[in-house]
Design a protein around this motif. Structure first.
Motif, mmCIF file in Angstrom:
data_model
loop_
_atom_site.group_PDB
_atom_site.id
_atom_site.type_symbol
_atom_site.label_atom_id
_atom_site.label_comp_id
_atom_site.label_asym_id
_atom_site.label_seq_id
_atom_site.Cartn_x
_atom_site.Cartn_y
_atom_site.Cartn_z
ATOM 1 N N VAL A 177 0.895 -1.153 0.000
ATOM 2 C CA VAL A 177 0.000 0.000 0.000
ATOM 3 C C VAL A 177 0.938 1.209 0.000
ATOM 4 O O VAL A 177 1.693 1.406 0.955
ATOM 5 N N LYS A 178 0.911 1.956 -1.102
ATOM 6 C CA LYS A 178 1.872 3.055 -1.230
ATOM 7 C C LYS A 178 1.371 4.259 -0.453
ATOM 8 O O LYS A 178 0.282 4.772 -0.730
ATOM 9 N N VAL A 179 2.165 4.679 0.519
ATOM 10 C CA VAL A 179 1.729 5.789 1.374
ATOM 11 C C VAL A 179 2.660 6.977 1.170
ATOM 12 O O VAL A 179 3.899 6.842 1.252
ATOM 13 N N GLU A 180 2.048 8.130 0.886
ATOM 14 C CA GLU A 180 2.781 9.377 0.688
ATOM 15 C C GLU A 180 3.665 9.652 1.896
ATOM 16 O O GLU A 180 3.206 9.541 3.036
ATOM 17 N N GLY A 181 4.926 9.992 1.634
ATOM 18 C CA GLY A 181 5.846 10.276 2.741
ATOM 19 C C GLY A 181 6.808 9.125 2.981
ATOM 20 O O GLY A 181 7.883 9.323 3.566
ATOM 21 N N THR A 182 6.449 7.915 2.550
ATOM 22 C CA THR A 182 7.385 6.782 2.688
ATOM 23 C C THR A 182 8.266 6.730 1.434
ATOM 24 O O THR A 182 7.840 7.169 0.359
ATOM 25 N N PRO A 183 9.478 6.176 1.560
ATOM 26 C CA PRO A 183 10.377 6.127 0.391
ATOM 27 C C PRO A 183 9.817 5.297 -0.765
ATOM 28 O O PRO A 183 10.266 5.454 -1.889
ATOM 29 N N LEU A 184 8.842 4.417 -0.489
ATOM 30 C CA LEU A 184 8.310 3.572 -1.560
ATOM 31 C C LEU A 184 6.995 4.111 -2.149
ATOM 32 O O LEU A 184 6.321 3.409 -2.911
ATOM 33 N N ALA A 185 6.689 5.357 -1.831
ATOM 34 C CA ALA A 185 5.398 5.924 -2.259
ATOM 35 C C ALA A 185 5.225 5.910 -3.773
ATOM 36 O O ALA A 185 4.109 5.785 -4.265
ATOM 37 N N ASN A 186 6.342 6.034 -4.509
ATOM 38 C CA ASN A 186 6.204 6.153 -5.975
ATOM 39 C C ASN A 186 6.821 4.993 -6.734
ATOM 40 O O ASN A 186 7.115 5.115 -7.926
ATOM 41 N N VAL A 187 7.021 3.884 -6.074
ATOM 42 C CA VAL A 187 7.610 2.715 -6.735
ATOM 43 C C VAL A 187 6.617 2.190 -7.784
ATOM 44 O O VAL A 187 5.403 2.406 -7.669
ATOM 45 N N ASP A 188 7.129 1.528 -8.830
ATOM 46 C CA ASP A 188 6.238 1.000 -9.884
ATOM 47 C C ASP A 188 5.319 -0.078 -9.319
ATOM 48 O O ASP A 188 5.732 -0.886 -8.487
ATOM 49 N N ASP A 189 4.093 -0.118 -9.847
ATOM 50 C CA ASP A 189 3.138 -1.162 -9.434
ATOM 51 C C ASP A 189 3.633 -2.533 -9.861
ATOM 52 O O ASP A 189 4.255 -2.667 -10.913
ATOM 53 N N ILE A 190 3.309 -3.550 -9.074
ATOM 54 C CA ILE A 190 3.556 -4.925 -9.496
ATOM 55 C C ILE A 190 2.498 -5.282 -10.554
ATOM 56 O O ILE A 190 1.349 -4.836 -10.451
ATOM 57 N N ASP A 191 2.888 -6.067 -11.554
ATOM 58 C CA ASP A 191 1.909 -6.572 -12.527
ATOM 59 C C ASP A 191 0.921 -7.447 -11.751
ATOM 60 O O ASP A 191 1.333 -8.379 -11.048
ATOM 61 N N PRO A 192 -0.389 -7.159 -11.865
ATOM 62 C CA PRO A 192 -1.370 -7.942 -11.087
ATOM 63 C C PRO A 192 -1.244 -9.452 -11.311
ATOM 64 O O PRO A 192 -1.431 -10.237 -10.388
ATOM 65 N N PHE A 193 -0.893 -9.867 -12.537
ATOM 66 C CA PHE A 193 -0.757 -11.309 -12.792
ATOM 67 C C PHE A 193 0.445 -11.884 -12.036
ATOM 68 O O PHE A 193 0.427 -13.035 -11.600
ATOM 69 N N ASP A 194 1.490 -11.064 -11.874
ATOM 70 C CA ASP A 194 2.654 -11.546 -11.111
ATOM 71 C C ASP A 194 2.292 -11.697 -9.631
ATOM 72 O O ASP A 194 2.798 -12.580 -8.940
ATOM 73 N N PHE A 195 1.412 -10.815 -9.161
ATOM 74 C CA PHE A 195 0.936 -10.948 -7.768
ATOM 75 C C PHE A 195 0.175 -12.272 -7.614
ATOM 76 O O PHE A 195 0.406 -13.033 -6.672
ATOM 77 N N ILE A 196 -0.717 -12.559 -8.555
ATOM 78 C CA ILE A 196 -1.499 -13.805 -8.512
ATOM 79 C C ILE A 196 -0.563 -15.016 -8.594
ATOM 80 O O ILE A 196 -0.762 -16.026 -7.907
ATOM 81 N N ARG A 197 0.461 -14.905 -9.431
ATOM 82 C CA ARG A 197 1.427 -16.002 -9.541
ATOM 83 C C ARG A 197 2.038 -16.329 -8.175
ATOM 84 O O ARG A 197 2.233 -17.499 -7.827
ATOM 85 N N MET A 198 2.348 -15.294 -7.396
ATOM 86 C CA MET A 198 2.963 -15.526 -6.075
ATOM 87 C C MET A 198 2.005 -16.253 -5.138
ATOM 88 O O MET A 198 2.412 -17.114 -4.360
ATOM 89 N N LEU A 199 0.719 -15.905 -5.206
ATOM 90 C CA LEU A 199 -0.260 -16.615 -4.366
ATOM 91 C C LEU A 199 -0.303 -18.086 -4.770
ATOM 92 O O LEU A 199 -0.324 -18.983 -3.920
ATOM 93 N N ALA A 200 -0.293 -18.328 -6.076
ATOM 94 C CA ALA A 200 -0.374 -19.712 -6.566
ATOM 95 C C ALA A 200 0.863 -20.504 -6.130
ATOM 96 O O ALA A 200 0.740 -21.659 -5.691
ATOM 97 N N VAL A 201 2.039 -19.886 -6.233
ATOM 98 C CA VAL A 201 3.257 -20.624 -5.865
ATOM 99 C C VAL A 201 3.318 -20.822 -4.340
ATOM 100 O O VAL A 201 3.739 -21.879 -3.856
#
Ligand code: SAM
Ligand code: DTB
Ligand code: SF4
Length: 352
Positions: free
Chosen positions: A231-255
């Motif tokens: 969850v990207k929160v303004e003020g944290t260093p990761l606020a503007n990091v690129d989104d993960i590809d949703p399919f790659d997220f699903i892949r991690m759940l499957a694995v």
């Protein structure tokens, strides 16, 4: 089934194997995960837990993803440990909406001697209501771990978050080894482990595989594996990091499902940023637990009625806990199921 009797429960996963699992064709991966899921679980049941932040903000740790770190200005109000009775009131609300586990989180590096007795009272009180208890309080020593176990704590949440190699790029104030030590104390004290990680922090595929290998190669698999989408929160260093590809997220759940076939895999933070189709794919991949209720710790989560409507549309029912401490709680879950059915009828009438 007893894990030690199960030939599919492995603790010797290699990087080559896990990256190959992650990179196979999406349909093959989902089919494999769903097939295994059905051997160990009812594929139409999802466990629901509710979270509460019992101590918010001003954490001394430097975790680059976290809105509660005192190292970053995210506009959060710093709060003291909540009063025990207020925590119990929130647990009662969670129970009334049909949640079976109450997870209490504190923005601490570790609990202090002053705070621990209150935390133990919270565990006892929530347990007396017939809910499962979970806490996440940071690093524990052996005595604190035993005290939590003696108070009746069912689960301790302590995430490894990412691979050992990427850890130092994300968290600078503790080591991976300290994290593993706390997990080992929790196991030795006889509590269940909830441990997972965060995706979408700029990690590589090898880092994602490395996280799952650390979790699955523990002497026993964590009973609960939360997979959070950052969850990207303004003020944290990761606020503007690129989104993960949703399919790659699903892949991690499957694995995760394939590597830890008997664990509950939780589709954790980030659901508010996902559409319903993505959540349905997550359940197909073998995710079978969610956080339920409109707030995570400090950020938003879907409204409870929206989740119940989604469950109804997918024919999913909330999973009942294994043992009931009281009949009132059983009735609360059954009521939630009835309301879910009503929501389904409402949905049908409104759209067809
Ligand atoms: N302070 C304790 C600790 O770090 O172990 C417990 C609370 S901490 C907030 C619990 C977990 O929340 C972290 O390990 C991390 O996985 C998750 N988390 C924190 N901020 C997050 C964010 N912005 N997005 C997704 N997950 C997050
Ligand atoms: C977990 O893996 N995710 C939860 C729980 N364990 C403690 C926390 C998510 C926090 C998301 C950011 C926030 O709300 O502050
Ligand atoms: Fe503190 Fe936990 Fe947030 Fe790290 S993740 S800053 S330890 S609350």
């Amino acid at each position: 089934m007893n894990a030690s009797l199960n030939p599919v429960t492995r603790h010797d996963w290699t990087l080559t194997e896990v990256t190959a699992l992650l990179q196979q064709p999406f349909n093959d991966l989902l089919f494999q995960a769903q097939t295994l899921h059905r051997q160990h679980f009812n594929a139409n049941r999802v466990q629901v837990s509710t979270l509460l932040s019992i101590k918010t903000g001003a954490c001394p740790e430097d975790c680059k993803y976290c809105p509660q770190s005192g190292h970053y200005n995210t506009g959060l109000d710093k709060e003291k440990l909540m009063e025990v009775q207020k925590v119990l009131d929130e647990a009662q609300r969670a129970k009334e909406i049909g949640s079976t586990r109450f997870c209490m989180g504190a923005a601490w590096k570790h609990p202090s001697a002053k705070d621990l007795p209150y935390v133990l009272e919270m565990v006892k009180g929530v347990k007396a209501m017939g809910m499962e208890t979970c806490m996440t309080l940071g690093k524990l020593d052996q005595e604190q771990t035993q005290a939590l176990a003696d108070a009746g704590l069912d689960y301790y949440n302590h995430n490894l978050d990412t691979s050992p190699e990427f850890y130092g790029s994300i968290i600078t104030t503790r080591t991976y080894a300290e994290r593993l030590q706390t997990l080992s104390y929790v196991r030795d004290a006889g509590m269940k482990i909830c441990s997972g990680g965060i995706l979408g922090m700029g990690e590589s595929i090898a880092d994602r595989a490395g996280l799952l290998i650390q979790l699955a190669n523990l002497p026993e698999h964590p009973e609960s594996v939360p997979i959070n989408m950052l969850v990207k929160v303004e003020g944290t260093p990761l606020a503007n990091v690129d989104d993960i590809d949703p399919f790659d997220f699903i892949r991690m759940l499957a694995v995760a499902r394939i590597m830890m076939p008997q664990s509950h895999v939780r589709l954790s933070a980030g659901r508010e940023q996902m559409n319903e189709q993505m959540q349905a794919l997550a359940f197909l991949a073998g995710a079978n637990s969610i956080f339920y209720g409109e707030k995570l710790l400090t950020t938003g989560n879907p409204q409870a009625d929206k989740d119940m409507q989604l469950f109804a549309r997918l024919g999913i029912k909330p999973e009942a806990r294994e043992e009931y401490a009281d009949e009132v709680h059983q009735a609360a879950i059954e009521q939630a199921i009835i309301e879910q059915r009503d929501a389904s009828l409402f949905y049908d009438a409104a759209t067809h």
